[in-house]
Each structure stands twice: as C-alpha cells, then as structure tokens.
Design a protein around this motif. Structure first.
Motif, PDB file in Angstrom:
ATOM      1  N   TYR A 124      -5.070  12.286   5.858  1.00  0.00           N
ATOM      2  CA  TYR A 124      -4.356  12.277   4.580  1.00  0.00           C
ATOM      3  C   TYR A 124      -5.253  11.971   3.385  1.00  0.00           C
ATOM      4  CZ  TYR A 124      -0.468  12.205   7.859  1.00  0.00           C
ATOM      5  OH  TYR A 124       0.387  12.502   8.880  1.00  0.00           O
ATOM      6  N   GLU A 125      -6.240  11.128   3.551  1.00  0.00           N
ATOM      7  CA  GLU A 125      -7.129  10.811   2.435  1.00  0.00           C
ATOM      8  C   GLU A 125      -7.934  12.036   2.009  1.00  0.00           C
ATOM      9  OE1 GLU A 125      -9.565   7.419   3.155  1.00  0.00           O
ATOM     10  OE2 GLU A 125      -7.865   6.036   3.426  1.00  0.00           O
ATOM     11  N   LYS A 126      -8.388  12.807   2.991  1.00  0.00           N
ATOM     12  CA  LYS A 126      -9.131  14.031   2.678  1.00  0.00           C
ATOM     13  C   LYS A 126      -8.218  15.041   1.982  1.00  0.00           C
ATOM     14  CE  LYS A 126     -12.518  13.702   6.456  1.00  0.00           C
ATOM     15  NZ  LYS A 126     -13.032  14.353   7.682  1.00  0.00           N
ATOM     16  N   GLU A 185      -5.542  14.356   0.184  1.00  0.00           N
ATOM     17  CA  GLU A 185      -5.225  13.859  -1.157  1.00  0.00           C
ATOM     18  C   GLU A 185      -6.389  14.090  -2.121  1.00  0.00           C
ATOM     19  OE1 GLU A 185      -2.372  12.435  -3.736  1.00  0.00           O
ATOM     20  OE2 GLU A 185      -2.229  13.009  -1.629  1.00  0.00           O
TER      21      GLU A 185
END
Length: 362
Positions: free
Chosen positions: A190-192, A194
């Motif tokens: 999810y961080e990538k 986002e």
C-alpha cells in the motif's frame, strides 16, 4: 456519416488481410469497399491508417497476380513486390498486433495475450521505440486483466522507460502508472501504491478526466486497506468531475458508493436510479453486482446472490466474481454463518483459478 471506432476498423482490416493471405480474391474484393468506407470515416489514428495502406498494397499485388485483367489502374508488379518484401515483417507484426487489440477490446484477454505474443516475436522489426512502448503497454494491461502481475509489471515498466523520454506521451505515462499503482494495491504494497497515486495527482492535474481516474483508483485502494468511509469520499469526488461522467467506469464509481454504504449500514437511497442507468446502458457486470447487493445487504433473497454471480460468470467476469465471493464470505462470517462463509470462500478460489487458467477463448 457514422464514425467508426479504431478497434472496429482494425477488426475489419484483419479480416480483409486474412483473405489476401489465403488468396481468396473474391472475398477480398467484397471486403475492400467496406474497409475503404470505414477507414474514410474512422476516428483519427495514424497507426491504423498506416496499417490500412500496407494491406492495400498487398491487395493491389494480389489483384496483379491473380486477376491481372481486373486491375483498375496502371500498377507495376515489380515495384509493388519490392515494397511488399521490405514491409512484410512489419505488416505481419501489425496483423497480430491489431488482431490482439481486437481481442482485448472484446475483453478476451487471454486470447489477446496469445496473439500479442506472436507479434512480440516480430517486435525487432519495429523501428520506432514509441511504437514498441505502445505494444508493451497493451501487453502489460492484458496480463493485468488476468491477474498475472509479474508479467504485467515487467511490460509496463518497459513501456514507461520509453514513454518518459517523450513529454508528448504524458497520457501513456499516466495510464501505465495507474496500473502499476493498482498492482501494488493488489499485492498489499500500500505504501508503494500511495506514493504513485500522490505522484499521479500532480501529473494529472491539467487533465480533469485523468485526475478523476486517479481519484477513483485511490478509492479502490482505500477499500483494500479497509478505509471504507475514505473510499466513498474518493468515489464521490471522482463522480463530481464532469469529464468523468462519460467514462466506462463512471457507473462503477456509483456502484461502489452504494455498495460501501450498504456494507457500513448507512445506505439510504439511489439503488433504483442506478439500476435504471445500468439497464439502459446494458452493463451486465454492474447489473450482476447490484443483484448481489439486494440479496446480501437488503435481505431480498439468497436467490438474488446466486442470480448475480451466475450473470457475472456467464459474461466471464471471473475476477469480479472472486472479489464478490470474498466479500460475501466475510459478510456471512461476521454473521456467524460459517457454512455459507466457507462455501463462498471456496467459490472465490474456484473463480480465482478460472481467472488464472482461463477458459477456451479461441
């Protein structure tokens, strides 16, 4: 005069060229005027126009060889043959590329990949790097549609490497990055995802439609992490952008809002209106999903869930079936109905296998 979509014209040219390759001059002659009219009234597309011109050359050569008395203008066979030899490899590439594109727009993604892979064997005959990038983009999207993320990622990155060197291909850059962000979300990175969406909000700012698509995809990403209220906010924000309203996924955004409201227990209205829109536009995917919503969340009958899933399967929406079965399973687990929860979890696995292995699309 009717304007023809590029994909429809490509399909007709492929059929025409197939007749030329098999030397079926009678059928080739019948198709030629149809193709000529369609090309004359086609949406602007230089690539398809070039393909048409190459096939026209092959047609002229066929007439010279097979029916020399029927030629309508002075044509030099030697000159035509020399040109045909020089362009033959590229023409074969275009034949499979356009054929694959036709399959893609029919949502026959596995068939599209099989055809694209034949074209890929001839990719070195394509001199223009941007043309290669467009091909890699199409192939990457096809793999993404059948959840083959490793292959999809590889081809999309190859496309991006080329597109990012030419500022006039910013739309292609945005489209590739949208899918790469989606892949990260699917893989729970999810961080990538986002980070890419944050970049896309900046890149797409001058283009309202692509800004809406980015916002919509951010809504999907919020569903993955369980932030349903934030997801609704993103979908509603996309819906309010006027350029988004003619999009193929506009109705999907409206569906997600209703579905999430039902899941959160705060649905009030809007289902009947959306059902009417979906019926008028004959969108089977959302029709099936709304049937499931009625059966699952409004308690209007278990049979509606079965009817919705059957409708999705009939139209080969296996990935959507899998996702919905997982949603249904979670709903029944929360209600302590473990028998149904297990049933729909197994159902989801079955649909996942169909997504990966596919069905006969020949």
């Amino acid at each position: 005069m009717k304007t023809y979509a590029v994909e429809r014209v490509g399909q007709q040219i492929v059929e025409w060229y197939s007749c030329i390759m098999t030397k079926d001059i009678k059928q080739a002659k019948l198709l030629k005027p149809e193709v000529d009219i369609m090309v004359a009234n086609m949406e602007p597309d230089d690539k398809m126009l070039a393909y048409y011109q190459l096939v026209s050359l092959q047609y002229d050569l066929l007439v010279l060889r097979e029916a020399p008395d029927e030629k309508t203008e002075a044509l030099n066979e030697t000159i035509l043959e020399n040109i045909a030899v020089q362009t033959n490899d590229y023409l074969n590439f275009m034949y499979y590329y356009v054929w694959g594109q036709t399959e893609f727009y029919k949502q026959r993604y596995k068939s599209a990949i099989r055809t694209y892979k034949i074209a890929e064997r001839l990719i070195e005959k394509v001199k223009d790097p941007l043309e290669k990038a467009e091909f890699y983009q199409k192939l990457g999207i096809s793999y993404y549609r059948i959840d083959q993320y490793t292959f999809a990622f590889s081809y999309l990155e190859q496309a991006l490497e080329i597109f990012e060197k030419d500022s006039s291909y910013i739309m292609n850059v945005i489209s590739c990055k949208q899918i790469l962000a989606g892949i990260h979300s699917e893989l729970k990175e999810y961080e990538k995802a986002e980070a890419i969406y944050t970049e896309l909000l900046v890149l797409s700012k001058p283009y309202p439609y692509y800004q809406a698509i980015t916002t919509y995809n951010m809504g999907l990403s919020r569903i993955f992490v369980g932030n349903l209220d934030e997801a609704i906010q993103h979908f509603n924000k996309a819906i309010r952008i006027e350029e988004f309203r003619n999009s193929a996924i506009y109705l999907k955004a409206k569906y997600h809002v209703l579905n999430l409201q039902m899941r959160l227990g705060n649905y009030a209205e809007g289902l009947e209106q959306l059902e009417e829109e979906v019926h008028n536009k004959d969108v089977k995917e959302i029709e099936g999903k709304l049937l499931i919503c009625r059966g699952l969340y409004l308690n209007e009958g278990y049979w509606l869930i079965e009817k919705g899933l059957n409708l999705l399967q009939t139209h080969e929406y296996y990935s959507e079936c899998r996702n919905l079965c997982e949603e249904i399973s979670k709903h029944y687990k929360k209600a302590d109905d473990y028998k149904k929860a297990l049933y729909f979890l197994e159902y989801a696995n079955e649909m996942g296998n169909k997504t990966i292995l596919g069905v006969d699309q020949s």
